[in-house]
Design an enzyme around this catalytic site. Structure first.
Site, short mmCIF file in Angstrom:
data_model
loop_
_atom_site.label_atom_id
_atom_site.label_comp_id
_atom_site.label_asym_id
_atom_site.label_seq_id
_atom_site.Cartn_x
_atom_site.Cartn_y
_atom_site.Cartn_z
N TYR A 153 -76.33 1.10 106.81
CA TYR A 153 -76.67 1.95 105.67
C TYR A 153 -76.80 3.39 106.14
CZ TYR A 153 -78.30 -2.34 103.33
OH TYR A 153 -78.40 -3.58 102.77
N HIS A 161 -76.27 1.99 98.90
CA HIS A 161 -75.62 0.73 99.26
C HIS A 161 -75.05 0.86 100.66
CE1 HIS A 161 -75.71 -1.16 95.31
NE2 HIS A 161 -75.40 0.01 94.79
N LYS A 194 -67.63 -3.02 100.98
CA LYS A 194 -67.93 -2.41 102.27
C LYS A 194 -66.65 -2.34 103.08
CE LYS A 194 -72.30 -4.81 102.17
NZ LYS A 194 -72.85 -3.93 101.14
#
Lengths: 255, 309
Positions: A153, A161, A194
Site C-alpha cells: 500500500y 487500496h 493490483k
C-alpha cells in the site's frame, strides 16, 4: 525501463490529503521513539511474536500497519501479534523492541535471526524484500487473501487500496516457473485491481553467511512487474502505447 | 429487418446494400402470387435465410461489389472508426478470420527455395502496404505472410512448374521450421494480423533501396552470424516487430514498433533473459505464450518503486 503507471486509488475524497499530511515515515519515527522509551518486549512463538504495549502504542502500531491486535477484555495493556518480518524489522532495523524466547531474553539479534530461520527457511528472502519496501515507506501486509506473499500500500489501508501484489523470488525458488503460474498470478492480481510485482533477491548466497543477519547487506532486490496485454483493447491508431489489461478495471479509452 | 418491396429476382444478380462495414445483405424477392402468404423458403423471413441464399448464389455473383466490401473491411479494421471495446464482444469472429473466400483473381507469388521467401508477382488489394518486404523494387514475403494470406484466400503461392502450393504444403513448411518461422511464431503472426496489427520480422528492414535480397532472415553474413550468436546467450528470442493498426503505414518510414513480440519457449522468461533482450532492443517487449491455439502476451518490466514520504 518501463514504469507501470497505475494511479493510486484513494478510498475517499480527502484521503490523499490526509495521507500527505501524515506521511508514513513520520508515524514510523513516532512509533520507534515510543517503543524504545518503554523498552517494549515481545515473546517469540513458533510462528509469530506477541508484543505487549500501551493502548497509545497499539494505536501507533496500527497507524503504521505493524501487526494485528489481539482482542481481549483487558484495557490496561494491549497485545499485538507480529509476523516474523514485522518483528525483526522493529528489532533489527528500527531497534526499538526486545525479544524473548521461552522466557529468556535474547540479547543477540543473531539468535533471533537463527530462530526465525529455523522455523521458516525462506525467511531471509522474505525479510529482505519486506525491509526493502518498508524502507521506502511502503506499507506491507500479508498477501494471503490474494494468493501472494504481500500486498503493498502507498499509505494506510483505510486511506488507499493496495496497488501491488508482491511475490518473493529468490535464486533457488521455483515460483512462476511455468506459464500457468504466470497466468494464474496475473489473473488473480488483475481481478483485484493490483499489479503483480515480483521481487528478485540475489547476491552471494554463501551458506555460512546466511547465519548472520548482516548477510542482508550483501543481497540485492530487483523489482519487476508482470502484466498481461490484450491486443483487442489497444488498437487505437495513436502513438501512445497500449495499456496493460487489468480485468474488472475499465481501460476503454473514450474516442 | 425492415419490410421489403418485392421485385423480380434475377437468378444471377441481386441487390446488396451495405448497412455498415459488416456486410448485411438484403434481398428483394418476388412473390409469385402477391395475395398469397409468402412461402417460407422464398420469403425473407430471417437474416440467416438471407445469408443462406447468398451463399448459394455467390459463385455466380458479379464480384465487384463484394470485392469492394472486402477492401473496406481490410481498411476499416485498421481505421479509427471502431470503438475500442468493440472487438471484445466479437472475440471469436476475429480469431477465426473472415469465413467467406471470395477471391478468384487473388494475388500471386512464386516461392523461391533459395531465398526461403516468395516473390510477389501479382498484387491485389491494399494489404500489400503492410505485408512483405521490398528489395530492388520487388516485393517478397516470408512463409508466415504467405501462409496467412493463403489462409484468408488472398494469395496463391506457385511452386515448381506453376503449380499452386496447397495449404497443406505451406503448413508443412512452417511445422518443419525450414523457413525461419515455427508454429508458435505463426500463431502470433496470424492472431495479431487478424486484429489489424502490422508485423514484420525483427531485424529485417521493410525496404532496402538498391540492395539485392541476400538471405532470408538477414541482410548478409554478418547479421546472420550476429543473430545466431545473440540467440545463444539466452533461451528467449525476439520474433516480430509489431506496429499498431495504421491505415497510413509506410514501409519507407515505418517508425518505431509499438513493441517487439518475443518467444521464450515453454517456460516464462527468466529475469536474466528479459534483461539480455531488453538491453539490445529499445522497444517494449512482450512475451507470447501459445497454448491450444490461444495467444497471451505478458510484459516483464523492471521498475523501481518510488521512495514515499
Amino acid at each position: 525501463m518501463q514504469i507501470n503507471s497505475m494511479a493510486p486509488r484513494w478510498k475517499w475524497k480527502g484521503a490523499e490529503a490526509k495521507a500527505l499530511a501524515e506521511p508514513i515515515s513520520k508515524s514510523v519515527s513516532e512509533l520507534q521513539l515510543s517503543l524504545a522509551k518503554t523498552e517494549s518486549s515481545g515473546s517469540l512463538s513458533s510462528c509469530n511474536v506477541l508484543l505487549a504495549v500501551e493502548p497509545e502504542q497499539a494505536e501507533l502500531l496500527d497507524r503504521c500497519c505493524f501487526g494485528k491486535l489481539v482482542l481481549s477484555a483487558e484495557k490496561v495493556k494491549k497485545w499485538i501479534q507480529l509476523s516474523f518480518e514485522e518483528a525483526f524489522y522493529l528489532l533489527y532495523i528500527l531497534k526499538c523492541i526486545k525479544l524473548s524466547l521461552r522466557g529468556r531474553c535474547l540479547e543477540n539479534e543473531v539468535d533471533t535471526w537463527m530462530y526465525m530461520r529455523s522455523k521458516r527457511p525462506n525467511f531471509p528472502a522474505f525479510f529482505k524484500t519486506y525491509s526493502h519496501l518498508r524502507s521506502k515507506n511502503w506499507v506491507l501486509r500479508s498477501g494471503l487473501q490474494y494468493g501472494v506473499d504481500f500486498v503493498a500500500y502507498r499509505h494506510h489501508p483505510s486511506l488507499v487500496h493496495s496497488e501491488y501484489s508482491v511475490l518473493v523470488q529468490s535464486g533457488d525458488s521455483d515460483r512462476l516457473r511455468v506459464w500457468s503460474d504466470v497466468h494464474c498470478a496475473v489473473r488473480l492480481s488483475g481481478s483485484v485491481a493490483k499489479t503483480l510485482l515480483t521481487l528478485h533477491v540475489s547476491g552471494n548466497s554463501n551458506r555460512e553467511d546466511l547465519n548472520l543477519p548482516t548477510c542482508l547487506e550483501n543481497y540485492r532486490v530487483e523489482e519487476q512487474t508482470i502484466s498481461r496485454w490484450s491486443p483487442e483493447l489497444s488498437r487505437e491508431d495513436e502513438t501512445t502505447s497500449p495499456t496493460p489489461k487489468v480485468t474488472n478495471v475499465s481501460n476503454l479509452k473514450t474516442p | 429487418m425492415n419490410c421489403i418491396t418485392p421485385i423480380r429476382l434475377n437468378p444471377v444478380g441481386f441487390r446488396s446494400v451495405f448497412i455498415n462495414h459488416y456486410c448485411l445483405i438484403r434481398f428483394n424477392i418476388k412473390h409469385k402470387k402477391p395475395h398469397e402468404k409468402a412461402h417460407p423458403s422464398s420469403s425473407l423471413g430471417s437474416l440467416s435465410a438471407a445469408h443462406q441464399l447468398f451463399d448459394e448464389l455467390r459463385q455466380r455473383v458479379c464480384k465487384t461489389e463484394v470485392l469492394m466490401e472486402e477492401e473496406n473491411w481490410e481498411a476499416s479494421s485498421s481505421s479509427e472508426t471502431e470503438e475500442p471495446g468493440f472487438a471484445a464482444d466479437d472475440d471469436e469472429e476475429f480469431h477465426s478470420g473472415p469465413k467467406l473466400q471470395f477471391r478468384v483473381g487473388s494475388s500471386k507469388a512464386r516461392w523461391v527455395t533459395e531465398l526461403g521467401m516468395a516473390e510477389v508477382e501479382v498484387k491485389r488489394g491494399k494489404l500489400w502496404t503492410t505485408t512483405g518486404i521490398i528489395r530492388s523494387g520487388k516485393t517478397y514475403c516470408f512463409i508466415e505472410e504467405a501462409l496467412y494470406l493463403s489462409e484468408i484466400g488472398e494469395l496463391q503461392i506457385l511452386g515448381n512448374e506453376d503449380v499452386v502450393i496447397p495449404l497443406k504444403g505451406l503448413y508443412e513448411m512452417v511445422t518443419e521450421e525450414k523457413s525461419g518461422c515455427c508454429w508458435e511464431s505463426y500463431e502470433v503472426y496470424r492472431y495479431l494480423k487478424g486484429l489489424g496489427y502490422i508485423l514484420g520480422r525483427h531485424g529485417v528492414p521493410w525496404t532496402s533501396k538498391g540492395a539485392a535480397i541476400m538471405t532470408p532472415s538477414g541482410e548478409g553474413e554478418d547479421s546472420v552470424t550476429k543473430l545466431l550468436g545473440d540467440m545463444q546467450l539466452c533461451d528467449a528470442r525476439e520474433v516480430f516487430d509489431v506496429y499498431l493498426p495504421n491505415s497510413r503505414f509506410k514501409k519507407s518510414s515505418p517508425g518505431e514498433p509499438s513493441f517487439v513480440a518475443c518467444l521464450s519457449g515453454d517456460s516464462p522468461p527468466s529475469k536474466e533473459d528479459v534483461r539480455v533482450l531488453q538491453s539490445r532492443i529499445a522497444a517494449p517487449l512482450r512475451f507470447c505464450h501459445i497454448a491450444q491455439g490461444r495467444v497471451s502476451f505478458f510484459s516483464f518490466s523492471s521498475i523501481n518503486l518510488p521512495i514515499l514520504p
